[in-house]
Design a protein around this motif. Structure first.
Motif, mmCIF file in Angstrom:
data_model
loop_
_atom_site.group_PDB
_atom_site.id
_atom_site.type_symbol
_atom_site.label_atom_id
_atom_site.label_comp_id
_atom_site.label_asym_id
_atom_site.label_seq_id
_atom_site.Cartn_x
_atom_site.Cartn_y
_atom_site.Cartn_z
ATOM 1 N N LEU A 22 0.934 -1.249 0.041
ATOM 2 C CA LEU A 22 -0.125 -0.109 -0.098
ATOM 3 C C LEU A 22 0.893 1.259 0.034
ATOM 4 C CD1 LEU A 22 -2.857 -0.951 2.457
ATOM 5 C CD2 LEU A 22 -3.156 -0.857 -0.077
ATOM 6 N N ARG A 23 1.990 1.171 0.676
ATOM 7 C CA ARG A 23 2.901 2.342 0.647
ATOM 8 C C ARG A 23 3.484 2.634 -0.651
ATOM 9 N NH1 ARG A 23 8.055 2.716 0.640
ATOM 10 N NH2 ARG A 23 8.577 0.452 1.332
ATOM 11 N N ASN A 24 3.669 1.604 -1.439
ATOM 12 C CA ASN A 24 4.284 1.637 -2.672
ATOM 13 C C ASN A 24 3.301 2.300 -3.641
ATOM 14 O OD1 ASN A 24 6.878 0.716 -2.234
ATOM 15 N ND2 ASN A 24 6.182 -1.380 -2.594
ATOM 16 N N GLN A 25 2.009 1.738 -3.637
ATOM 17 C CA GLN A 25 0.855 2.488 -4.112
ATOM 18 C C GLN A 25 0.541 3.664 -4.048
ATOM 19 O OE1 GLN A 25 -2.482 -0.110 -3.436
ATOM 20 N NE2 GLN A 25 -2.594 -1.061 -5.301
ATOM 21 N N ALA A 26 1.071 4.274 -2.821
ATOM 22 C CA ALA A 26 0.654 5.549 -2.477
ATOM 23 C C ALA A 26 2.107 6.460 -2.980
ATOM 24 C CB ALA A 26 0.601 5.882 -1.229
ATOM 25 N N ALA A 27 2.954 5.801 -3.574
ATOM 26 C CA ALA A 27 4.176 6.296 -4.066
ATOM 27 C C ALA A 27 5.011 7.307 -3.082
ATOM 28 C CB ALA A 27 3.947 7.231 -5.190
ATOM 29 N N LEU A 28 5.035 6.269 -1.684
ATOM 30 C CA LEU A 28 5.676 7.105 -0.625
ATOM 31 C C LEU A 28 7.024 6.273 -0.356
ATOM 32 C CD1 LEU A 28 2.751 7.956 1.839
ATOM 33 C CD2 LEU A 28 3.821 9.441 0.313
ATOM 34 N N THR A 29 8.163 7.039 0.006
ATOM 35 C CA THR A 29 9.318 6.309 0.513
ATOM 36 C C THR A 29 9.320 5.802 2.077
ATOM 37 O OG1 THR A 29 10.335 8.347 1.211
ATOM 38 C CG2 THR A 29 10.551 7.872 -1.034
ATOM 39 N N LEU A 30 10.113 5.015 2.263
ATOM 40 C CA LEU A 30 10.129 4.655 3.830
ATOM 41 C C LEU A 30 10.036 6.254 4.781
ATOM 42 C CD1 LEU A 30 12.315 1.430 4.384
ATOM 43 C CD2 LEU A 30 10.170 1.953 4.780
ATOM 44 N N ASP A 31 10.982 6.818 4.355
ATOM 45 C CA ASP A 31 11.154 8.027 5.289
ATOM 46 C C ASP A 31 10.157 8.809 5.213
ATOM 47 O OD1 ASP A 31 14.015 7.782 5.993
ATOM 48 O OD2 ASP A 31 14.544 8.290 3.883
ATOM 49 N N MET A 37 4.124 9.220 10.611
ATOM 50 C CA MET A 37 3.726 8.662 11.618
ATOM 51 C C MET A 37 4.605 9.302 13.058
ATOM 52 S SD MET A 37 1.486 6.416 11.115
ATOM 53 C CE MET A 37 1.237 5.395 12.530
ATOM 54 N N GLY A 38 5.750 10.335 12.622
ATOM 55 C CA GLY A 38 6.475 10.699 13.501
ATOM 56 C C GLY A 38 7.513 9.845 13.850
ATOM 57 N N TRP A 39 7.835 8.940 13.034
ATOM 58 C CA TRP A 39 8.893 7.711 13.475
ATOM 59 C C TRP A 39 10.057 7.920 12.583
ATOM 60 C CZ3 TRP A 39 4.867 3.259 12.209
ATOM 61 C CH2 TRP A 39 3.947 2.968 13.077
ATOM 62 N N LYS A 40 11.248 6.997 12.529
ATOM 63 C CA LYS A 40 12.274 6.843 11.882
ATOM 64 C C LYS A 40 12.094 5.981 10.949
ATOM 65 C CE LYS A 40 14.630 10.263 14.024
ATOM 66 N NZ LYS A 40 14.992 11.483 13.580
ATOM 67 N N ALA A 41 12.900 6.037 9.794
ATOM 68 C CA ALA A 41 12.584 5.022 8.712
ATOM 69 C C ALA A 41 12.847 3.704 9.169
ATOM 70 C CB ALA A 41 13.593 5.391 7.440
ATOM 71 N N PRO A 42 13.902 3.500 9.931
ATOM 72 C CA PRO A 42 14.191 1.952 10.291
ATOM 73 C C PRO A 42 13.140 1.434 11.296
ATOM 74 C CG PRO A 42 16.219 3.336 10.835
ATOM 75 C CD PRO A 42 15.064 4.278 10.473
ATOM 76 N N LYS A 43 12.235 2.259 11.871
ATOM 77 C CA LYS A 43 11.133 1.602 12.442
ATOM 78 C C LYS A 43 9.946 1.179 11.498
ATOM 79 C CE LYS A 43 7.360 2.190 15.831
ATOM 80 N NZ LYS A 43 6.655 3.074 16.942
ATOM 81 N N MET A 44 9.645 1.899 10.467
ATOM 82 C CA MET A 44 8.963 1.589 9.367
ATOM 83 C C MET A 44 9.229 0.245 8.623
ATOM 84 S SD MET A 44 5.962 3.028 8.103
ATOM 85 C CE MET A 44 5.334 1.180 7.897
ATOM 86 N N SER A 45 10.794 0.136 8.369
ATOM 87 C CA SER A 45 11.136 -0.953 7.936
ATOM 88 C C SER A 45 10.978 -2.237 8.450
ATOM 89 C CB SER A 45 12.809 -0.628 7.330
ATOM 90 O OG SER A 45 13.289 -1.850 6.838
ATOM 91 N N LYS A 46 11.149 -2.219 9.877
ATOM 92 C CA LYS A 46 10.768 -3.322 10.747
ATOM 93 C C LYS A 46 9.712 -3.821 10.670
ATOM 94 C CE LYS A 46 14.943 -2.515 13.908
ATOM 95 N NZ LYS A 46 15.269 -2.109 15.282
ATOM 96 N N ILE A 47 8.710 -2.612 10.702
ATOM 97 C CA ILE A 47 7.225 -3.114 10.695
ATOM 98 C C ILE A 47 6.856 -3.920 9.433
ATOM 99 C CG2 ILE A 47 4.850 -2.188 10.564
ATOM 100 C CD1 ILE A 47 5.703 -0.173 12.462
ATOM 101 N N GLU A 48 7.452 -3.389 8.143
ATOM 102 C CA GLU A 48 7.146 -3.827 6.938
ATOM 103 C C GLU A 48 7.904 -5.299 6.779
ATOM 104 O OE1 GLU A 48 6.293 0.055 4.158
ATOM 105 O OE2 GLU A 48 8.400 -1.372 3.882
ATOM 106 N N THR A 53 6.350 -4.457 15.958
ATOM 107 C CA THR A 53 4.995 -4.564 15.779
ATOM 108 C C THR A 53 4.309 -3.403 15.772
ATOM 109 O OG1 THR A 53 4.930 -4.061 18.354
ATOM 110 C CG2 THR A 53 4.904 -6.264 17.830
ATOM 111 N N ILE A 54 3.061 -3.399 15.401
ATOM 112 C CA ILE A 54 2.297 -2.008 15.117
ATOM 113 C C ILE A 54 0.848 -2.254 15.699
ATOM 114 C CG2 ILE A 54 1.734 -2.771 12.733
ATOM 115 C CD1 ILE A 54 1.705 0.130 11.802
ATOM 116 N N ARG A 55 0.408 -1.157 16.411
ATOM 117 C CA ARG A 55 -1.042 -1.308 16.942
ATOM 118 C C ARG A 55 -2.110 -1.064 15.811
ATOM 119 N NH1 ARG A 55 1.865 1.757 20.656
ATOM 120 N NH2 ARG A 55 0.644 3.730 20.117
ATOM 121 N N PRO A 56 -3.326 -1.630 15.985
ATOM 122 C CA PRO A 56 -4.447 -1.531 15.105
ATOM 123 C C PRO A 56 -4.506 -0.083 15.083
ATOM 124 C CG PRO A 56 -4.942 -3.293 16.793
ATOM 125 C CD PRO A 56 -3.659 -2.582 17.290
ATOM 126 N N ALA A 57 -4.574 1.023 16.209
ATOM 127 C CA ALA A 57 -4.635 2.446 15.853
ATOM 128 C C ALA A 57 -3.626 3.109 14.861
ATOM 129 C CB ALA A 57 -4.866 2.961 17.366
#
Length: 288
Positions: A22-31, A37-48, A53-57
Motif C-alpha cells: 500500500l505504501r508503494n501504491q501511494a508512491a511514498l518512500t520509507l522516510d 507517523m512521527g517515526w524514523k525510517a528504520p522503525k517503518m522498515s522493521k514493521i514491513e 509490531t504495530i498497533r491497530p490504531a
C-alpha cells in the motif's frame, strides 16, 4: 533486561507485506511514511519486515496517510494487527506440527474462502478421523503412533473453521472421482464413512463439493492439486502446493493464473447436484 525480539509470525509477515504494498501504491518512500507517523525510517522498515509490531490504531493512521478510504481495508488490517501476536490452538502441537504447517493453519484460520482441487485425496477439511489416520500413517512412515494420533487431532480441529459463528471459512472442494474409490483392506468401512462425511459436510452453507468424473475432458488440474486461499481485501491471496518435501506457496499477483484455472476446473467437473448424487451412489454401493 532487554526486550525479547519480536517473532515474525505469519500474520505479522502478511500485515507487513500488505502495508509495504500500500505504501508503494501511494508512491511514498520509507522516510515519508515514517515521517507521517512521527517515526524514523528504520522503525517503518522493521514493521514491513515483520520484526517490529504495530498497533491497530497506528495501522489506521498509516492507512489514512496512504490515502486509503475503504472501510473494509481498515477492518481487515486492523484485525490482522490485533491478532498478529496471538497464539493459535495449533501451537500446543509444536512437537509434531512443522513450522510450515503451522503457518498454513494460521492462514487457513484467517481465510475468507478456500478453493481446493484435490485429485488424489479427500481434502483435509472434509476428512473423517479414521480416513485421516490411515492416510497420515501411509504418507508419514517415520511418525510414531502418538505423533500420528496428534496429527489426526490437528486435522479434525482445523475443520472448525467451516462452522465458526459469524466468520466461517467458505470451502469449495473439487475432488477427482478416483479419490472416491480409495479402499482400505483392513477397515473397508472407512471409505463408506468418508463418503457419508462428504454428503453431510455439503449440507453446510459454507461448503460446496464437486466431483471431477473419470471421463472428464482435459483441464488445467491435470498438472496437479492445489489450494487457492482468499483473504479479506487487501491481504493478498495465496496458492498452496503440498508434496513429500513440504509446502510451496505462490502469493499475490502470481495467483491469478490459478484463479482462472479454478474456473475451468469447476466447469469440467460435474454439477454440484450431480456430484452429490455420484457420491451417494458410491456410498450406497460400498454397503454391499
Amino acid at each position: 533486561m532487554p526486550n525479547a525480539p519480536v517473532v515474525p509470525t505469519v500474520r505479522r509477515r502478511r500485515l507487513g507485506s500488505t502495508l509495504k504494498h500500500l505504501r508503494n501504491q501511494a508512491a511514498l518512500t520509507l522516510d515519508e511514511a515514517a515521517a507521517a507517523m512521527g517515526w524514523k525510517a528504520p522503525k517503518m522498515s522493521k514493521i514491513e519486515n515483520a520484526s517490529a509490531t504495530i498497533r491497530p490504531a497506528e495501522v489506521a493512521t498509516l492507512l489514512k496517510a496512504y490515502g486509503v478510504t475503504d472501510p473494509e481495508v481498515f477492518a481487515a488490517l486492523e484485525s490482522l494487527a490485533r491478532d498478529a501476536g496471538k497464539k493459535g490452538w495449533w501451537q500446543t502441537y509444536t512437537g509434531v506440527v512443522s513450522s510450515a504447517y503451522a503457518d498454513y493453519i494460521a492462514l487457513e484460520s484467517d481465510a475468507e474462502r478456500i478453493c481446493e482441487w484435490s485429485p488424489l485425496l479427500i481434502p483435509g477439511l472434509l476428512q473423517t478421523a479414521a480416513y485421516a489416520r490411515e492416510n497420515i500413517a501411509g504418507i508419514t512412515h517415520f511418525r510414531t503412533p502418538d505423533e500420528i494420533a496428534a496429527l489426526v487431532e490437528v486435522r479434525q480441529a482445523r475443520q472448525s473453521v467451516l462452522s465458526r459463528p459469524g466468520n466461517a471459512v467458505e470451502l469449495w472442494a473439487i475432488i477427482h472421482e478416483a479419490a472416491l474409490y480409495q479402499r482400505f483392506a483392513v477397515r473397508p468401512a472407512i471409505m463408506r464413512e468418508q463418503l457419508r462425511r462428504l454428503l453431510d459436510a455439503a449440507e453446510l452453507p459454507t461448503v460446496t463439493v464437486q466431483v471431477m468424473p473419470l471421463d472428464s475432458t482435459a483441464h488445467p488440474g491435470i498438472l496437479g492439486g492445489f489450494s487457492l486461499v482468499t483473504f479479506p481485501r487487501p491481504i493478498p491471496n495465496l496458492v498452496l502446493f503440498e508434496n513429500l518435501s513440504g509446502a510451496t506457496y505462490v502469493e499475490g499477483d502470481d495467483t491469478t493464473p490459478f484463479a482462472k484455472a479454478v474456473e475451468r476446473i469447476r466447469a469440467s467437473a460435474l454439477s454440484v447436484e450431480d456430484s452429490l448424487a455420484r457420491i451417494a451412489k458410491l456410498e450406497e454401493g460400498s454397503k454391499r
